[in-house]
Design a protein around this motif. Structure first.
Motif, PDB file in Angstrom:
ATOM      1  N   THR A 167      35.168 -32.657  26.083  1.00  0.00           N
ATOM      2  CA  THR A 167      33.967 -33.481  25.916  1.00  0.00           C
ATOM      3  C   THR A 167      34.392 -34.813  25.312  1.00  0.00           C
ATOM      4  O   THR A 167      34.948 -34.847  24.214  1.00  0.00           O
ATOM      5  CB  THR A 167      32.965 -32.819  24.947  1.00  0.00           C
ATOM      6  OG1 THR A 167      32.641 -31.525  25.436  1.00  0.00           O
ATOM      7  CG2 THR A 167      31.688 -33.646  24.837  1.00  0.00           C
TER       8      THR A 167
ATOM      9  N   TYR B 162      35.742 -26.980  31.915  1.00  0.00           N
ATOM     10  CA  TYR B 162      34.583 -27.872  31.836  1.00  0.00           C
ATOM     11  C   TYR B 162      35.028 -29.242  31.352  1.00  0.00           C
ATOM     12  O   TYR B 162      35.915 -29.363  30.505  1.00  0.00           O
ATOM     13  CB  TYR B 162      33.534 -27.292  30.894  1.00  0.00           C
ATOM     14  CG  TYR B 162      33.171 -25.867  31.216  1.00  0.00           C
ATOM     15  CD1 TYR B 162      32.339 -25.589  32.301  1.00  0.00           C
ATOM     16  CD2 TYR B 162      33.701 -24.810  30.496  1.00  0.00           C
ATOM     17  CE1 TYR B 162      32.040 -24.274  32.633  1.00  0.00           C
ATOM     18  CE2 TYR B 162      33.403 -23.495  30.817  1.00  0.00           C
ATOM     19  CZ  TYR B 162      32.567 -23.227  31.889  1.00  0.00           C
ATOM     20  OH  TYR B 162      32.270 -21.938  32.223  1.00  0.00           O
TER      21      TYR B 162
ATOM     22  N   GLN C 140      33.227 -33.106  30.351  1.00  0.00           N
ATOM     23  CA  GLN C 140      32.003 -33.909  30.210  1.00  0.00           C
ATOM     24  C   GLN C 140      32.340 -35.276  29.649  1.00  0.00           C
ATOM     25  O   GLN C 140      33.122 -35.386  28.714  1.00  0.00           O
ATOM     26  CB  GLN C 140      31.098 -33.286  29.167  1.00  0.00           C
ATOM     27  CG  GLN C 140      30.220 -32.180  29.616  1.00  0.00           C
ATOM     28  CD  GLN C 140      29.223 -31.884  28.507  1.00  0.00           C
ATOM     29  OE1 GLN C 140      28.266 -32.619  28.325  1.00  0.00           O
ATOM     30  NE2 GLN C 140      29.486 -30.843  27.753  1.00  0.00           N
TER      31      GLN C 140
ATOM     32  N   ARG D  76      30.192 -38.464  28.073  1.00  0.00           N
ATOM     33  CA  ARG D  76      28.855 -38.945  27.678  1.00  0.00           C
ATOM     34  C   ARG D  76      29.018 -40.318  27.042  1.00  0.00           C
ATOM     35  O   ARG D  76      29.812 -40.473  26.114  1.00  0.00           O
ATOM     36  CB  ARG D  76      28.234 -37.997  26.655  1.00  0.00           C
ATOM     37  CG  ARG D  76      28.091 -36.578  27.149  1.00  0.00           C
ATOM     38  CD  ARG D  76      26.724 -36.361  27.775  1.00  0.00           C
ATOM     39  NE  ARG D  76      26.621 -35.070  28.412  1.00  0.00           N
ATOM     40  CZ  ARG D  76      26.856 -34.850  29.709  1.00  0.00           C
ATOM     41  NH1 ARG D  76      27.235 -35.822  30.505  1.00  0.00           N
ATOM     42  NH2 ARG D  76      26.714 -33.643  30.223  1.00  0.00           N
TER      43      ARG D  76
ATOM     44  N   SER E 110      33.200 -27.262  35.979  1.00  0.00           N
ATOM     45  CA  SER E 110      32.150 -28.268  36.098  1.00  0.00           C
ATOM     46  C   SER E 110      32.636 -29.573  35.509  1.00  0.00           C
ATOM     47  O   SER E 110      33.532 -29.603  34.671  1.00  0.00           O
ATOM     48  CB  SER E 110      30.881 -27.808  35.382  1.00  0.00           C
ATOM     49  OG  SER E 110      31.077 -27.886  33.990  1.00  0.00           O
ATOM     50  N   HIS E 111      32.050 -30.639  35.990  1.00  0.00           N
ATOM     51  CA  HIS E 111      32.336 -31.942  35.397  1.00  0.00           C
ATOM     52  C   HIS E 111      31.076 -32.781  35.492  1.00  0.00           C
ATOM     53  O   HIS E 111      30.227 -32.568  36.342  1.00  0.00           O
ATOM     54  CB  HIS E 111      33.528 -32.638  36.071  1.00  0.00           C
ATOM     55  CG  HIS E 111      33.308 -33.002  37.509  1.00  0.00           C
ATOM     56  ND1 HIS E 111      33.970 -34.019  38.127  1.00  0.00           N
ATOM     57  CD2 HIS E 111      32.493 -32.478  38.434  1.00  0.00           C
ATOM     58  CE1 HIS E 111      33.567 -34.111  39.369  1.00  0.00           C
ATOM     59  NE2 HIS E 111      32.687 -33.181  39.587  1.00  0.00           N
ATOM     60  N   GLY E 112      30.959 -33.734  34.581  1.00  0.00           N
ATOM     61  CA  GLY E 112      29.758 -34.559  34.609  1.00  0.00           C
ATOM     62  C   GLY E 112      29.952 -35.798  33.779  1.00  0.00           C
ATOM     63  O   GLY E 112      30.804 -35.842  32.893  1.00  0.00           O
TER      64      GLY E 112
END
Lengths: 252, 334
Positions: free
Chosen positions: B209, B238, B240, B242, B268-270
């Protein structure tokens, strides 16, 4: 009786569109006023303008709060002076804890009132006590502001903040919307508990139901940005039964 | 520099690397962790460069040797300051458990090579606090054996330029890496963070993250890559990113990427890039907070969950340093 708020000929617009077209309105200490009216009549705009929402432009009229020009004050100055708005749609603020947020808010209010600041222990005690006013779970006050709160919890949280800040003028913008029967009773009971002879409450609502709990001294009907009729609590009952048509027809 | 010394006091430096050289005596520390000359350790054969991916045979610097079975007794603090380059190799022996805190300051250039052996647990906490006009560049490579765990928290709140890159290879089954980070690019600052995680064997777990904030004409970049090898089935990975932009000229480029060759994985990635929520600022002002307080609280809310991953008193001091950075960044809003 001490005057809290006097509004004279208030005009306000947003994006060049005029919403309030000359409102006259007086609130004295100890009073409860209800503002009703059909959708789009300007009720929420009126609440926002009194709170000082910068999106609205006041194009005419004057507003006096405790003898001073309210319109010359910015949002936070009004809040510190005791103007409180219970939001129709309370905002979620991820990462900002209720405790940190309220600590700053209470500190600013006490600064304005010239009261000594609270110690951490006193503040936490106050959070616990005021949480009881609206039966707000102490776990919620440990979380981020409104984050993951249900609709009812958000509205309870508004009244909790009102209890913490002890405002002189509270404007409740459709605080009853989205509440189930139990939550409505709890929220309304909370508001009643906070009533004193020195403060005043303006309740904006669509429904007589809320006024069964928070009994108003005056009921006003807002239509197209003007107060077209004022009366006592029986007016709300009549509106509930007959709707607004008879009144709007007279107005035309 | 004021901020750096503030952090220094608190860290109670144990290993001080200045101008590319270790200024602390080598030897066994009271906690049992050994601090050695990396060059000598390589030459004497005490360290095999192969154990650390990418470490050169002529590397000079510091070797931090955490013995097998070691149990954390407080933290080991390493400061890297001044101009100049230096390598730091870290060996976390089988089944060891330790925490290392790094403070980077000045124009430091550092290569960090980590080997986390079987069943070991290594926590790395790092703060970057270079002053305006300074530039820090750190490249970290880590390899993690079976059932081992590395947990990294990166907080970059310097006033200069930072270029940070991390490459972690999960080489043994059931190994795990978690990396949480934050970079703050104020006016005139450039920050870039690259994080690559390679899942080379089955049954590993990774979670990245990275949060970024840019204000004024600050620029930040996140380059993420999750690589899952053909046989690395049952991978859980994962990623992320932000980000928060304050003001019209601030920019953040983010590119979280996945490269997956196995077919039975959970990945997942975002990425999000957002702005301050004006409704939230208005809401807080209606409760009596000034606009600066409301924005500061919101920004602190965005970064705090990363900072709170530091333990105990450390979190408080880093939080105070971050608050100063937030105040400085606020001046460039609008």
């Amino acid at each position: 009786m001490k005057n809290i708020l006097t509004v004279k000929g208030l005009h306000a617009s947003i994006d060049g569109k005029e919403i309030l077209r000359g409102i006259d309105f007086t609130v004295n200490a100890g009073e409860v006023h209800a503002i009703m009216g059909p959708n789009g009549s300007g009720k929420s705009t009126f609440a926002s303008v009194i709170a000082g929402d910068p999106r609205f432009e006041v194009t005419g009229g004057e507003v006096t709060y405790n003898g001073v020009d309210l319109l010359a004050m910015n949002v936070e100055e009004r809040a510190r002076a005791g103007v409180f708005l219970s939001f129709q749609y309370p905002v979620e603020i991820p990462g900002v804890s209720m405790a940190n947020f309220m600590k700053l808010a209470v500190a600013r209010r006490r600064e304005y009132l010239g009261l000594p600041q609270l110690s951490s222990g006193e503040f936490l005690k106050m959070m616990r006590e005021k949480g009881k006013v609206v039966e707000l779970d102490s776990k919620l006050t440990g979380r981020a502001v409104n984050e993951g709160f249900s609709g009812g919890e958000k509205k309870k949280n508004e009244i909790f903040q009102m209890a913490m800040l002890q405002p002189e003028l509270s404007i409740l913008d459709e605080t009853d919307s989205g509440l189930d029967i139990d939550a409505l009773r709890i929220v309304a009971t909370g508001v009643n508990k906070l009533r004193t002879p020195d403060n005043a409450t303006v309740v904006i609502t669509h429904y007589q139901r809320l006024l069964d709990y928070i009994v108003p001294d005056f009921v006003h009907v807002l239509y197209k940005g003007q107060i077209i009729l004022s009366g006592d609590k029986s007016l709300a009952l009549k509106l509930e039964k007959e709707g607004y048509d008879w009144l709007i027809n007279q107005y035309k | 520099m004021e901020r750096a010394s503030l952090l220094n006091d608190m860290f109670g430096t144990v290993v001080r690397i200045c101008g590319g050289e270790c200024r602390s005596p080598f030897g066994i520390m009271p906690s049992g962790i050994r601090v050695l000359s990396l060059g000598e350790a390589i030459r004497s054969g005490a360290v095999l460069v192969e154990a650390f991916g990418g470490l050169c045979a002529d590397a000079e610097g510091v070797l931090i040797d955490i013995p097998a079975g070691y149990r954390a007794e407080g933290t080991v603090c390493i400061t890297v300051e001044g101009d100049g380059g230096c390598d730091v190799a870290i060996s976390a022996g089988d089944g060891s458990d330790a925490e290392l805190v790094f403070l980077f300051d000045g124009n430091a250039t550092c290569g960090r090579f980590v080997s986390v052996c079987h069943g070991a647990s290594l926590r790395v906490r790092e703060v970057f606090a270079s002053a305006a006009g300074e530039s820090v560049a750190v490249s970290c490579r880590a390899r993690i054996d079976g059932e081992a765990f590395m947990d990294t928290v990166t907080v970059e709140l310097g006033d200069g330029t930072a270029k940070l890159s991390y490459a972690t290879a999960l080489e043994g089954a059931m190994s795990k890496t978690v990396h949480s980070g934050l970079f703050m690019a104020g006016d005139g600052e450039r920050k870039s963070v690259a994080v690559r995680v390679e899942h080379r064997v089955p049954d590993c777990h990774s979670d990245v993250t990275m949060k970024g904030v840019a204000a004024g004409d600050g620029f930040g970049a996140f380059d993420g890559m999750l690589y899952v090898a053909r046989d690395a089935q049952h991978t859980e990975a994962y990623q992320q990113s932000r980000n928060l932009i304050m003001g019209g000229k601030a920019r953040i480029l983010t590119s979280p990427q996945l490269e997956i060759y196995a077919d039975d994985v959970k990945c997942s990635h975002g990425a999000t890039v957002g702005q301050m929520n004006d409704d939230a600022v208005y809401y807080m002002r209606q409760r009596g907070l000034s606009e600066a307080e409301a924005r500061g609280l919101q920004l602190a809310g965005f970064v705090n969950d990363i900072i709170m991953r530091f333990e105990g008193g450390l979190a408080q001091r880093v939080l105070e340093a971050a608050e100063k950075k937030i105040d400085a960044m606020q001046r460039f809003v609008e």
